[in-house]
Design a protein around this motif. Structure first.
Motif: not given
Lengths: 193, 154
Positions: A25-26, B70
């Motif tokens: 998710g970066d 995340t």
């Protein structure tokens, strides 16, 4: 002295590291991957579908990459994986364009689907070389498979195995297509010898 | 048509090499123009994913799994010597978070047990903060891989 930071092995490691972070998710890591590989993806797309549609193919490629990063396992180089996605989108677009012609129907005896790749305005004008005109025309006249193999192998420096992976074919087929592409290009560029 | 500086005509191989290097030298105007839109569009696309149910005093809410992943990754990045390889959230049929499996690598010589415990604690903390769900220690599995060389993440 060679700079190890820019060696192919180090570049591949950096890609894998960025892909690992992007998969988690970066978005910054993914943006770095886009920066690193955008030019080659766009250049490859432009040679296959023409400059007008290259933006769309590049965009579709990175959208697919972003949503499919879980499927990238690092078995091949990240660049190869991306170019494979780009080739798929380009093939899909070429098939669609062939079924939905926007102008007069193409002559079935034409050697390749040509979508104005040689009309690459700003890029070509920047060089201002008649040789570029002749080269792009010669490339346009190659069948798509030959054109893709030559670009990937001789311009972008992929190995035969990587080209085969991108083109979803065998190394033997790549060698054949490449041989025919080189012969045809050398013949069409004969006046520049 | 020939380059006036050439005294010897190039062979076929040299001609093709010149052709390839000419294409490599072309400026990437097209990409420079397209780049901002391509990146913005790609990052706007939502990855297909399940959600987990979060709970607070006034009811429930949903948290997309990638958001949770995340958050976990960001917290684990702050632990020295740990590289997060994969985070898997196991969600049951009612979208309740059943467990979290984290794969991390640590540098050779790290105190493995201590790192695993730190990771487990961080994950439980993040999940509780993001969803209000308190996981038991055995609901967080930590798979550790020890690497010879541990490169920095930045």
């Amino acid at each position: 002295m060679s700079d190890l930071r820019h060696s192919p092995a180090h570049e591949a490691e950096a890609d894998d590291e960025l892909a690992r972070r992007a998969r988690l998710g970066d978005k910054r890591a993914f943006a770095d991957l886009v920066d690193r590989h955008g030019p080659v993806v766009h250049r490859f797309a432009a040679r296959l579908v023409g400059p007008d549609e290259a933006d769309d193919v590049a965009q579709e490629t990175f959208v697919t990459a972003w949503t499919s990063l879980d499927r990238y396992r690092g078995a091949s180089a990240f660049r190869t994986w991306l170019l494979g996605i780009a080739a798929n989108h380009a093939r899909h677009r070429l098939r669609w364009d062939a079924r939905h012609p926007r102008g007069p129907l193409p002559d079935p005896d034409e050697p390749a689907t040509v979508l104005g790749a040689h009309d690459a305005g700003p890029d070509r004008r920047a060089i201002g070389d008649a040789f570029v005109d002749a080269l792009e025309k010669a490339l346009d006249e190659l069948p798509v498979m030959q054109r893709a193999c030559w670009i990937l192998r001789d311009v972008e420096g992929l190995s035969y195995a990587e080209v085969a992976e991108v083109q979803a074919t065998t190394v033997t087929a790549v060698r054949g297509a490449l041989h025919r592409a080189r012969t045809a290009l050398a013949s069409r560029l004969e006046p520049w010898r | 048509m020939k380059d006036e500086h050439e005294t010897v005509p190039p062979s076929g191989d040299e001609l093709l090499a010149r052709a390839a290097s000419t294409l490599r030298a072309l400026t990437d105007d097209g990409w420079v123009r397209a780049h901002p839109r391509v990146l913005e569009r790609a990052l706007r696309v939502v990855r297909p994913a399940r959600s987990v149910v979060g709970r607070h005093a006034h009811g429930t809410f949903e948290v997309a799994v990638p958001v949770l992943v995340t958050r976990i990754r960001e917290h684990l990045d702050d632990i020295g010597d740990v590289r997060t390889l994969k985070v898997t959230c196991v969600v049951d049929d009612d979208d309740d978070l059943d467990s979290v499996r984290v794969e991390v690598s640590v540098a050779f010589g790290s105190a493995i047990a201590a790192v695993a415990e730190r990771v487990r604690t961080e994950v439980r903390h993040v999940v509780a903060a993001a969803t209000g769900v308190r996981l038991d220690a055995d609901q967080v599995a930590v798979d550790l891989m020890v690497e010879d060389v541990h490169r920095p993440t930045s």
